[in-house]
Design an enzyme around this catalytic site. Structure first.
Site, short mmCIF file in Angstrom:
data_model
loop_
_atom_site.label_atom_id
_atom_site.label_comp_id
_atom_site.label_asym_id
_atom_site.label_seq_id
_atom_site.Cartn_x
_atom_site.Cartn_y
_atom_site.Cartn_z
N GLU A 1 0.83 -1.34 -0.07
CA GLU A 1 0.01 0.10 -0.13
C GLU A 1 0.85 1.19 -0.10
O GLU A 1 1.81 1.25 0.75
CB GLU A 1 -0.68 -0.03 1.20
CG GLU A 1 -1.85 1.03 1.51
CD GLU A 1 -2.53 1.28 2.67
OE1 GLU A 1 -3.32 1.76 3.08
OE2 GLU A 1 -2.12 0.15 3.72
N LYS B 1 -9.08 2.55 -2.48
CA LYS B 1 -9.41 1.93 -1.22
C LYS B 1 -10.84 2.41 -0.83
O LYS B 1 -11.23 3.37 -0.60
CB LYS B 1 -8.30 2.36 -0.26
CG LYS B 1 -8.37 1.62 1.23
CD LYS B 1 -7.18 2.10 1.96
CE LYS B 1 -7.19 1.13 3.60
NZ LYS B 1 -6.00 1.70 4.15
N CYS C 1 -5.38 -3.25 2.16
CA CYS C 1 -5.30 -3.35 3.68
C CYS C 1 -6.72 -3.43 4.24
O CYS C 1 -7.01 -4.41 4.19
CB CYS C 1 -4.46 -2.10 3.97
SG CYS C 1 -3.85 -2.27 5.97
N LYS D 1 -0.10 -9.16 16.52
CA LYS D 1 -0.75 -8.68 15.31
C LYS D 1 -0.75 -9.89 14.10
O LYS D 1 -1.59 -10.08 13.30
CB LYS D 1 0.19 -7.63 14.59
CG LYS D 1 -0.50 -7.01 13.28
CD LYS D 1 -1.97 -6.20 13.81
CE LYS D 1 -2.48 -5.32 12.58
NZ LYS D 1 -1.70 -4.04 12.54
N SER E 1 24.25 3.92 32.16
CA SER E 1 24.10 4.17 33.66
C SER E 1 24.53 3.12 34.37
O SER E 1 24.83 2.96 35.56
CB SER E 1 22.57 4.18 34.08
OG SER E 1 21.75 3.34 33.85
N GLY E 2 24.60 1.71 33.51
CA GLY E 2 24.99 0.55 34.16
C GLY E 2 23.41 -0.42 34.55
O GLY E 2 23.61 -1.21 34.95
N SER F 1 19.37 1.25 29.83
CA SER F 1 20.45 1.71 28.76
C SER F 1 21.25 0.73 28.21
O SER F 1 21.88 0.56 27.05
CB SER F 1 21.32 2.60 29.62
OG SER F 1 22.13 2.22 30.61
N ASN G 1 16.60 15.90 40.01
CA ASN G 1 16.38 16.25 38.50
C ASN G 1 17.51 17.28 38.08
O ASN G 1 17.83 17.16 36.81
CB ASN G 1 15.02 16.99 38.48
CG ASN G 1 14.07 16.17 38.35
OD1 ASN G 1 14.15 15.01 38.17
ND2 ASN G 1 12.85 16.68 38.72
N GLU H 1 8.00 3.57 32.79
CA GLU H 1 8.54 4.82 33.43
C GLU H 1 7.66 6.00 32.83
O GLU H 1 7.20 6.93 33.18
CB GLU H 1 9.93 4.97 33.02
CG GLU H 1 10.86 3.91 34.16
CD GLU H 1 12.34 4.05 33.64
OE1 GLU H 1 12.95 3.59 34.59
OE2 GLU H 1 12.72 4.62 32.41
#
Length: 577
Positions: free
Chosen positions: A44, A110, A146, A179, A325-326, A330, A406, A435
């Site tokens: 498509e 379509k 689709c 999906k 950061s360990g 990350s 921060n 997070e």
């Protein structure tokens, strides 16, 4: 036997790159002709890329796409090619060009324009209402696009009742977990219900937050899988189809005969267009190599690698930088980046503070060594001390709190962006979905960057992906202590994530129920979750929309991702608790 040789080109288009997309289409047509194919299909909007979004509001873009299509048509000799493009006829249409021996023989518009989740096609396109079928020698086929095949009835039913033995369905169907199974069930049902062979041709590649997984499929008229393309990689799938088997099946199925009784093709919007078959002989196809199907974390990991590679490369970057950061987040992002771009194009940066543990610094160093990437070490302590001193007079005797935490994250964000400016490295952020959902991230700090690789991966899935990658490496590519130590932002003494959040193995199911399933507080409590955790999680999600709105884009892998899928107002006084 009436047979047809079909090529399904699951192509990686780049939105707006009409010249390169056109070149790839022409190259695939030429190769399919050499293979003796009768028909080649493309995804498509293969010519424009998907989704083109507000490029569709530029008349020049529409004209240029039509001009490029005309060039392709003239080059498509001795074959039939089905090409996705944007048509213009008083309005614009999501369309398929049926190209036959160097001429535009027909166009399909379509019918069903999705306007949910990540889709916004009603904003741009007019819906089609004509369903042509095409006669190529002894084969009659229909084309649709689709969403058209997800609906029972028109257009697929009308095309089949008018005599189509084969339905070619062109797709730009983005990936999310589960999906593939949804598609297989639906396609098998359509093929069996209407007694047609269904060839589903899907796009592959990353586009902003979407990733298309390819995985093209062909089902016979009884709903059995005949062939399947590769996942997450470009490929042209070639196969010979026994079209006469459809006629044999229909002779034995009285339902289909009765459905055609009294069917008026013209009233249903179906017309028949004759095409010229290809000429010449052809050799048998070599046996197809079986595709190894990906499942579970392997499938998700492949989606993240492809989405990251295409975002970086299609946007003109060569290299990336990641704050190491360990921690597990990350570490996983760096590993994905190396698999996507190569170790020479990834740089890690360790930015320790007075609160960084020796173990975390060692884990970041070991990860960089294992991956073979460069590691810069830039202490944030001098900048942190300077900022504390600069603000001391203003803060007075107020006790340290999240403000000082921060500050450290924002100093790190400044360093990352300075490296981006100086060296042209695209910063990859490392926040996960848990997070992002709860706002456990710092605006203009750890959220600063160009692409958020795992923003749609819950924390518990992050661990699964890390362990999967280690299993593939046959070693602790990601150091084992990273996977076993308690998560911590290390922005104050003895800090742990559980000081601010419920444990992740309890938080993530709550977030799925509230964010992805839209369940109410009462419904989530009825599932047996800790009431305190549920109320805390819902409150954090509701208060953090303004942060998520400012986060970088990232790969969508779940059914409902923040951003394109889940759209809530920032200014909003309705609360789930």
């Amino acid at each position: 036997m009436t047979s047809l040789r079909l090529a399904l080109c699951q192509m990686n288009s780049t939105v707006g790159d009409l010249d390169r997309n056109g070149e790839k289409i022409v190259q695939a047509i030429e190769e399919a002709r050499r293979q003796g194919c009768d028909i080649i299909t493309f995804p498509e909007l293969a010519l424009t890329g998907y989704p083109p979004e507000d490029l569709l509001l530029k008349p020049s873009f529409i004209r240029d796409n039509l001009s490029r299509l005309r060039q392709i048509v003239s080059q498509a000799q001795d074959i039939t090619a089905i090409i996705g493009f944007v048509d213009a006829d008083g309005d614009i249409f999501n369309a398929a060009a049926i190209v036959n021996n160097g001429r535009l023989a027909g166009v399909y518009h379509k019918r069903f324009l999705p306007n949910y989740g990540v889709f916004d096609e009603d904003r741009y396109f007019q819906a089609g209402n004509q369903y042509p079928i095409f006669e190529l020698g002894e084969v009659i086929f229909g084309v649709n696009i689709c969403e058209d095949i997800w609906y029972p009835g028109v257009p697929t039913a009308a095309q089949a009742r008018a005599g189509a033995q084969l339905i070619l369905n062109m797709n730009a169907s983005p990936y999310h977990i589960g999906k593939r199974e949804d598609r297989m069930r639906m396609l098998a049902a359509r093929a069996a219900d209407y007694g047609v062979i269904v060839a589903y041709n899907n796009m592959v590649g990353g586009q902003d937050e979407l990733v298309f997984d390819g995985d093209s499929m062909v089902f016979d008229q009884q709903g059995r899988l005949l062939a399947e393309g590769a996942q997450f990689s470009e490929q042209t799938l070639y196969l010979d189809i026994d079209v006469e088997s459809v006629f044999r099946t229909r002779l034995h199925d009285p339902r289909l005969r009765k459905e055609r009784l009294g069917f008026d093709p013209a009233a249903a919007g179906v017309s028949k267009i004759a095409l010229t078959p290809r000429s010449g002989q052809r050799s048998p196809l070599p046996p197809a190599e079986p595709c190894q199907r990906l499942t579970g974390p392997a499938e998700v990991y492949a989606a993240l690698v492809l989405g990251t590679r295409d975002f970086v490369m299609k946007n003109g970057f060569n290299s990336v930088v990641i704050a190491l950061s360990g921690g597990v987040d990350s570490s996983l992002v760096a590993t994905i980046a190396v698999d996507a771009l190569g170790k020479d194009n990834v740089t890690g940066v360790s930015m320790p503070s007075r609160f960084s543990s020796a173990g975390s610094k060692d884990d970041a160093r070991r990860l960089a060594e294992n991956l073979g990437i460069g590691l810069l070490t830039i202490s944030i302590e001098p900048a942190f001390q300077a900022m504390l001193g600069m603000l001391a007079g203003t803060f007075g005797d107020r006790r340290p709190d999240v403000t000082e935490e921060n500050l450290q994250a924002r100093i790190r964000g400044n360093i990352i962006m300075a490296l981006n400016n100086k060296f042209g490295w695209l910063p990859l952020t490392t926040g996960n979905k848990s997070e992002m959902a709860t706002g456990y991230a710092t605006l203009y700090g750890d959220m600063a960057g160009g692409f958020a690789v795992i923003k749609d991966a819950p924390k518990t899935l992050v661990y699964q992906l890390a362990r999967y990658r280690n299993s593939q490496a046959g070693s602790d590519l990601i150091p084992e202590p990273v996977l076993t130590k308690e998560p911590s932002a290390e922005l104050k003494p003895d800090q742990r994530d559980v000081d601010s959040l419920p444990p992740y193995d309890e938080l993530d199911p709550i977030l799925q129920a509230y964010v992805e399933d839209d369940r109410s507080l009462e419904e989530i409590l009825a599932q047996g979750h800790n009431p305190e955790y549920v109320k805390r999680a819902i409150s954090l999600v509701d208060r953090s929309e303004y942060k998520r709105r400012q986060a970088p884009p990232g790969v969508k892998i779940t059914r409902r991702a923040f951003g394109r899928d889940r759209r809530l107002p920032i200014t909003n006084r309705y609360r789930g608790v």
